[in-house]
Write a protein that holds these residues in place. Structure first.
Motif: not given
Length: 446
Positions: A62-74, A99-114
């Protein structure tokens, strides 16, 4: 913290220390996953750790959504490397999917957003993710995992990285397979049409290694790109001329494989279907004025199309033949439909290749192709619009070509061409002194 990072105003003013704390939690939880991969007895205690990992990824995502400053910091905290290592561990973890899929999916979404609209982040994601993450995720049974990993690939690819794909063709082929299984998914489609089809070298290498079923999928996407709402750009034309060379050369080499259907050989149905789809692509390519000229002079293409049309015409006299107008075969529906439109498309391609091209008009005459085309005209449930394509081909063959016009006129006089059929096609033969003239009627054909 996940909720805190959702509103844009909060997201843009988030203290950098928050991301460090989230990353510290993620690292500690990742250690628990790593231990569970080594010792399966620890898996039953992983539920809370996976829930915590999920929330960490959501916060960073969520922090990386359309926010270059956060993308760079993270990114500068090496969160990308931690995330990729953890996602690769997920493939080794034997735990219930819910149990596993929510973490798996959110991790990939993070990489896509950053990586979104951030070239520095894209470079780091590529370094960490290629090729292992894509090889692990693009063939995953979960549709969202496939979609999100395709999103990361789409976001990270550029012309330089495309060259690396040529050395890792399985990744590219996995994307095609993903589209084949999930045609409704946007990301695999975009990866292929917006990246792969811009690299003739990659497409040629992929085509050589693919299964016939995967080739059909790729050829369908080439057609979709040619006939799409947006016309090919000036930059697209040189690339698609290279694709045209691949398609034409492959068709010239393999087109007679289709004749296996006449002998009832359906063991290689996918190979035949891939060859038939090559013809479909050639029809669409020759309907594009920017590609037409190259294919009109492609060595052996016109001759081979006429050869196949003649062979099919001969075998079609057998009423049980799949190419017969009354054909019937004992096979599944897909096989029966495989030859549908094939004869029509052969004639359509001949017509396209003769469009305002005197050399090709004369070549068809020399190969006795005109009587063959006229004799192909008739009702055929397996070849919709066959008569219309015959009309189109004859018009292109006779335009500004008196020799071809004279040939058809003589055929009508000798009873070799049906006068009523010519009238249906919009032509009639008129005698002017000792000369027979083929001319278009005032009433055009329907």
């Amino acid at each position: 913290m996940t909720t805190f990072s959702q509103p844009p105003s909060e997201r843009e003013t988030a203290p950098r220390t928050i991301f460090q704390r989230v990353l510290d939690i993620l690292k500690r939880s990742s250690h628990a996953v790593e231990l569970a991969c080594r010792d399966p007895s620890r898996v039953e205690h992983l539920v809370s750790s996976l829930q915590l990992i999920t929330e960490c990824f959501r916060c960073l995502r969520n922090a990386c959504i359309e926010c270059c400053v956060n993308q760079n910091a993270i990114r500068n905290l090496d969160a990308v490397g931690v995330a990729v290592d953890l996602i690769l561990l997920f493939r080794e973890l034997r735990v219930e999917p819910e149990v596993l899929l929510p973490a798996f999916r959110c991790g990939l979404q993070f990489l896509g957003n950053i990586a979104s609209r951030n070239e520095d982040s894209q470079a780091i994601v590529w370094v960490h993710a290629f090729p292992e993450l894509f090889l692990s995720c693009l063939n995953h049974p979960d549709k969202k995992i496939v979609a999100y990993s395709s999103m990361i690939l789409f976001t990270s690819l550029n012309s330089e990285r495309m060259k690396e794909l040529e050395e890792n063709l399985n990744i590219a082929i996995n994307v095609v397979e993903a589209h084949q299984k999930q045609p409704e998914s946007e990301w695999p489609f975009l990866v292929i049409t917006d990246h792969f089809l811009k690299s003739p070298e990659l497409v040629k290498a992929m085509y050589a290694k693919m299964s016939n079923q995967e080739r059909v999928t790729l050829l369908d996407l080439i057609i979709a790109k040619i006939v799409g709402e947006e016309p090919l750009t000036k930059d697209d034309i040189p690339v698609f001329l290279s694709h045209a060379e691949l398609i034409a050369s492959t068709f010239v080499d393999q087109c007679k494989i289709v004749l296996k259907l006449t002998a009832g050989q359906h063991a290689d149905d996918e190979e035949v279907l891939a060859t038939i789809r090559l013809l479909d692509v050639l029809c669409e390519m020759t309907a594009n004025t920017d590609l037409l000229g190259y294919l009109q002079v492609y060595p052996g293409l016109l001759e081979r199309v006429i050869d196949v049309l003649r062979l099919i015409h001969v075998t079609a006299t057998d009423p049980t033949n799949i190419f017969s107008t009354s054909g019937c075969i004992k096979a599944e529906g897909d096989v029966a439909n495989m030859a549908e439109g094939f004869r029509s498309h052969l004639i359509r391609l001949i017509g396209n290749m003769c469009y305002k091209n005197k050399d090709n008009q004369d070549k068809v005459n020399e190969l006795d192709g005109i009587p063959l085309i006229l004799d192909s005209c008739g009702l055929d449930d397996s070849n919709p619009f066959l008569t219309q394509w015959v009309v189109y081909a004859i018009r292109n063959l006779t335009e500004d070509n008196s020799q071809n016009q004279d040939l058809i006129a003589r055929m009508e006089e000798q009873g070799l061409a049906d006068a009523s059929l010519l009238r249906k096609m919009g032509f009639e033969v008129e005698k002017r002194g000792d000369k027979l003239v083929l001319r278009a009627t005032s009433t055009p054909p329907p």
